[in-house]
Design an enzyme around this catalytic site. Sequence first.
Site, PDB file in Angstrom:
ATOM      1  N   GLU A 195       0.845  -1.194   0.000  1.00 39.98           N
ATOM      2  CA  GLU A 195       0.000   0.000   0.000  1.00 39.98           C
ATOM      3  C   GLU A 195       0.877   1.239   0.000  1.00 39.98           C
ATOM      4  OE1 GLU A 195      -2.812   2.628   2.999  1.00 39.98           O
ATOM      5  OE2 GLU A 195      -2.642   0.471   3.377  1.00 39.98           O
ATOM      6  N   ARG A 206       0.292  10.444   0.273  1.00 45.04           N
ATOM      7  CA  ARG A 206       0.607  11.519   1.217  1.00 45.04           C
ATOM      8  C   ARG A 206       1.802  12.346   0.784  1.00 45.04           C
ATOM      9  NH1 ARG A 206       0.222   8.188   6.957  1.00 45.04           N
ATOM     10  NH2 ARG A 206      -1.761   7.123   6.519  1.00 45.04           N
ATOM     11  N   LYS A 234     -11.149  -2.300   6.343  1.00 42.73           N
ATOM     12  CA  LYS A 234      -9.965  -1.873   7.093  1.00 42.73           C
ATOM     13  C   LYS A 234     -10.425  -1.360   8.453  1.00 42.73           C
ATOM     14  CE  LYS A 234      -6.514   1.877   6.927  1.00 42.73           C
ATOM     15  NZ  LYS A 234      -5.908   2.899   6.070  1.00 42.73           N
TER      16      LYS A 234
END
Length: 215
Positions: free
Chosen positions: A49, A53, A136
Amino acid sequence: MQMTPQEASLRSREICTLAPVMPVLVIRESAAAGPLAEALISGGLPALEVTLRTPAALEAIRDMAQVPGCVVGAGTLITPDDAVAAKEAGAEFGVSPGATDALLDACEEIGLPLLPGAATASEAMRLLSRGYRMQKFFPAEASGGAPALKAIGAPLPQISFCPTGGITPGNVQGYLDLANVVCAGGSWIAPQELVSAGDWTAIRALARAAAQLPA
Protein backbone atom coordinates in the site's frame (compact mmCIF):
# COMPACT_ATOMS: atom_id res chain seq x y z
CA MET A 1 -14.96 -1.89 -16.08
CA GLN A 2 -17.53 -1.51 -13.34
CA MET A 3 -17.31 -3.64 -10.22
CA THR A 4 -19.96 -4.49 -7.68
CA PRO A 5 -19.22 -4.05 -3.96
CA GLN A 6 -19.31 -7.83 -3.61
CA GLU A 7 -16.75 -8.28 -6.39
CA ALA A 8 -14.58 -5.52 -4.95
CA SER A 9 -14.71 -7.02 -1.48
CA LEU A 10 -13.82 -10.48 -2.77
CA ARG A 11 -10.81 -9.13 -4.66
CA SER A 12 -9.68 -7.11 -1.66
CA ARG A 13 -9.82 -10.24 0.48
CA GLU A 14 -7.79 -12.17 -2.07
CA ILE A 15 -5.12 -9.48 -1.95
CA CYS A 16 -5.13 -9.45 1.85
CA THR A 17 -4.57 -13.21 1.95
CA LEU A 18 -1.29 -12.94 0.02
CA ALA A 19 0.68 -12.37 3.24
CA PRO A 20 0.00 -11.81 6.94
CA VAL A 21 1.24 -8.21 6.73
CA MET A 22 0.67 -5.49 4.15
CA PRO A 23 3.39 -2.83 4.22
CA VAL A 24 2.02 0.71 4.46
CA LEU A 25 4.50 2.89 2.59
CA VAL A 26 5.12 6.64 2.61
CA ILE A 27 7.46 7.21 -0.32
CA ARG A 28 9.20 10.57 -0.57
CA GLU A 29 11.45 9.82 -3.57
CA SER A 30 10.02 7.83 -6.46
CA ALA A 31 13.51 6.56 -7.34
CA ALA A 32 13.27 4.29 -4.30
CA ALA A 33 10.00 2.69 -5.39
CA GLY A 34 11.35 -0.08 -7.62
CA PRO A 35 14.14 -1.30 -5.33
CA LEU A 36 11.82 -1.06 -2.32
CA ALA A 37 9.17 -3.17 -4.02
CA GLU A 38 11.74 -5.75 -5.04
CA ALA A 39 13.07 -6.00 -1.47
CA LEU A 40 9.61 -6.41 0.03
CA ILE A 41 8.48 -8.96 -2.55
CA SER A 42 11.66 -11.03 -2.20
CA GLY A 43 11.03 -10.98 1.55
CA GLY A 44 7.59 -12.49 1.01
CA LEU A 45 5.27 -9.46 1.03
CA PRO A 46 3.81 -8.91 -2.47
CA ALA A 47 0.83 -6.69 -1.60
CA LEU A 48 1.96 -3.11 -0.96
CA GLU A 49 0.00 0.00 0.00
CA VAL A 50 1.52 3.29 -1.15
CA THR A 51 -0.15 6.14 0.70
CA LEU A 52 -1.06 9.23 -1.30
CA ARG A 53 0.61 11.52 1.22
CA THR A 54 3.57 12.72 -0.82
CA PRO A 55 4.06 14.27 -4.27
CA ALA A 56 6.04 11.17 -5.27
CA ALA A 57 3.28 8.68 -4.46
CA LEU A 58 1.64 8.32 -7.86
CA GLU A 59 4.97 8.01 -9.67
CA ALA A 60 6.01 5.41 -7.10
CA ILE A 61 2.85 3.43 -7.84
CA ARG A 62 3.63 3.60 -11.57
CA ASP A 63 7.12 2.25 -10.95
CA MET A 64 5.99 -0.48 -8.55
CA ALA A 65 3.30 -1.63 -10.98
CA GLN A 66 6.12 -2.62 -13.35
CA VAL A 67 7.89 -4.83 -10.79
CA PRO A 68 7.17 -8.53 -11.39
CA GLY A 69 5.03 -10.04 -8.64
CA CYS A 70 4.04 -6.70 -7.14
CA VAL A 71 0.40 -6.08 -6.24
CA VAL A 72 0.46 -2.37 -5.57
CA GLY A 73 -2.39 -0.40 -4.08
CA ALA A 74 -3.01 3.24 -3.27
CA GLY A 75 -3.73 4.23 0.30
CA THR A 76 -5.32 7.32 1.78
CA LEU A 77 -7.94 7.54 -0.96
CA ILE A 78 -10.25 10.36 0.09
CA THR A 79 -11.96 11.67 -3.03
CA PRO A 80 -13.17 10.27 -6.36
CA ASP A 81 -10.28 12.10 -8.03
CA ASP A 82 -7.85 10.21 -5.80
CA ALA A 83 -9.36 6.93 -6.96
CA VAL A 84 -9.14 7.85 -10.63
CA ALA A 85 -5.54 9.03 -10.32
CA ALA A 86 -4.57 5.85 -8.46
CA LYS A 87 -6.18 3.62 -11.07
CA GLU A 88 -4.51 5.50 -13.92
CA ALA A 89 -1.14 5.14 -12.17
CA GLY A 90 -1.52 1.36 -12.10
CA ALA A 91 -2.92 0.68 -8.62
CA GLU A 92 -4.66 -2.69 -8.42
CA PHE A 93 -6.61 -1.76 -5.31
CA GLY A 94 -7.36 1.17 -3.04
CA VAL A 95 -7.40 1.70 0.70
CA SER A 96 -9.27 4.43 2.53
CA PRO A 97 -9.24 5.56 6.18
CA GLY A 98 -13.02 5.73 6.07
CA ALA A 99 -15.76 5.63 3.47
CA THR A 100 -18.06 8.07 1.72
CA ASP A 101 -20.73 7.28 -0.83
CA ALA A 102 -18.89 9.41 -3.38
CA LEU A 103 -15.67 7.44 -2.95
CA LEU A 104 -17.43 4.07 -2.97
CA ASP A 105 -19.39 5.04 -6.08
CA ALA A 106 -16.23 6.16 -7.89
CA CYS A 107 -14.25 3.03 -7.07
CA GLU A 108 -17.10 0.79 -8.16
CA GLU A 109 -17.54 2.77 -11.38
CA ILE A 110 -13.90 2.48 -12.45
CA GLY A 111 -13.44 -1.07 -11.17
CA LEU A 112 -10.94 -0.33 -8.41
CA PRO A 113 -11.33 -2.77 -5.50
CA LEU A 114 -11.51 -0.72 -2.30
CA LEU A 115 -10.61 -1.67 1.24
CA PRO A 116 -12.81 0.87 3.06
CA GLY A 117 -12.09 1.96 6.62
CA ALA A 118 -14.35 1.47 9.63
CA ALA A 119 -13.69 2.11 13.30
CA THR A 120 -17.08 1.32 14.87
CA ALA A 121 -19.76 -1.33 14.60
CA SER A 122 -22.11 1.17 12.96
CA GLU A 123 -19.56 2.04 10.27
CA ALA A 124 -18.81 -1.64 9.67
CA MET A 125 -22.53 -2.42 9.42
CA ARG A 126 -23.12 0.37 6.94
CA LEU A 127 -20.38 -0.97 4.68
CA LEU A 128 -21.69 -4.50 5.11
CA SER A 129 -25.15 -3.39 4.03
CA ARG A 130 -23.60 -2.13 0.78
CA GLY A 131 -21.80 -5.43 0.21
CA TYR A 132 -18.35 -4.85 1.69
CA ARG A 133 -17.38 -7.86 3.80
CA MET A 134 -13.65 -7.04 3.72
CA GLN A 135 -12.81 -3.81 5.55
CA LYS A 136 -9.97 -1.87 7.09
CA PHE A 137 -10.10 -1.35 10.87
CA PHE A 138 -8.60 2.10 11.36
CA PRO A 139 -7.11 3.61 13.43
CA ALA A 140 -6.65 0.22 15.07
CA GLU A 141 -4.78 0.98 18.28
CA ALA A 142 -6.52 4.31 18.89
CA SER A 143 -9.89 2.58 18.43
CA GLY A 144 -9.30 0.03 21.17
CA GLY A 145 -6.86 -2.35 19.55
CA ALA A 146 -7.28 -6.08 19.21
CA PRO A 147 -9.80 -6.35 22.09
CA ALA A 148 -12.11 -3.86 20.35
CA LEU A 149 -11.82 -5.64 17.02
CA LYS A 150 -12.53 -8.97 18.69
CA ALA A 151 -15.63 -7.48 20.30
CA ILE A 152 -16.87 -6.12 16.96
CA GLY A 153 -16.38 -9.56 15.45
CA ALA A 154 -18.67 -11.29 17.91
CA PRO A 155 -21.95 -9.88 16.48
CA LEU A 156 -20.52 -9.33 12.98
CA PRO A 157 -18.63 -12.54 12.13
CA GLN A 158 -19.35 -12.10 8.42
CA ILE A 159 -16.95 -9.14 8.20
CA SER A 160 -13.19 -9.60 7.86
CA PHE A 161 -10.65 -6.89 8.58
CA CYS A 162 -7.18 -5.59 7.88
CA PRO A 163 -6.34 -3.56 11.00
CA THR A 164 -4.00 -0.62 10.39
CA GLY A 165 -2.76 2.22 12.57
CA GLY A 166 -0.36 1.73 15.42
CA ILE A 167 0.46 -1.86 14.46
CA THR A 168 3.98 -2.86 15.55
CA PRO A 169 6.04 -6.05 15.77
CA GLY A 170 5.05 -6.12 19.44
CA ASN A 171 1.28 -6.16 18.95
CA VAL A 172 0.71 -7.52 15.44
CA GLN A 173 0.31 -11.14 16.54
CA GLY A 174 -2.56 -10.17 18.84
CA TYR A 175 -4.44 -8.98 15.76
CA LEU A 176 -3.47 -11.90 13.52
CA ASP A 177 -4.76 -14.33 16.13
CA LEU A 178 -8.31 -12.94 15.76
CA ALA A 179 -10.79 -14.94 13.70
CA ASN A 180 -11.96 -11.82 11.84
CA VAL A 181 -8.48 -10.62 10.79
CA VAL A 182 -7.04 -11.62 7.41
CA CYS A 183 -3.88 -9.51 7.53
CA ALA A 184 -2.53 -6.41 9.24
CA GLY A 185 -1.13 -3.21 7.76
CA GLY A 186 2.11 -1.84 9.14
CA SER A 187 4.74 0.75 8.38
CA TRP A 188 7.53 -0.75 10.50
CA ILE A 189 8.67 -2.98 7.64
CA ALA A 190 10.01 -0.07 5.60
CA PRO A 191 11.09 2.65 8.06
CA GLN A 192 12.04 5.93 6.45
CA GLU A 193 15.63 5.81 7.62
CA LEU A 194 16.22 2.47 5.87
CA VAL A 195 14.47 3.60 2.68
CA SER A 196 16.49 6.84 2.61
CA ALA A 197 19.69 4.87 3.12
CA GLY A 198 18.75 2.36 0.43
CA ASP A 199 19.30 -0.47 2.87
CA TRP A 200 17.28 -3.02 0.93
CA THR A 201 18.94 -5.92 2.73
CA ALA A 202 17.61 -4.74 6.08
CA ILE A 203 14.15 -4.11 4.63
CA ARG A 204 14.15 -7.57 3.05
CA ALA A 205 14.95 -9.06 6.45
CA LEU A 206 12.07 -7.15 8.09
CA ALA A 207 9.74 -8.34 5.32
CA ARG A 208 10.85 -11.93 5.73
CA ALA A 209 10.17 -11.82 9.47
CA ALA A 210 6.71 -10.36 8.88
CA ALA A 211 5.90 -12.88 6.16
CA GLN A 212 6.62 -15.73 8.57
CA LEU A 213 4.17 -14.55 11.22
CA PRO A 214 1.43 -17.09 11.99
CA ALA A 215 -1.86 -15.91 10.51
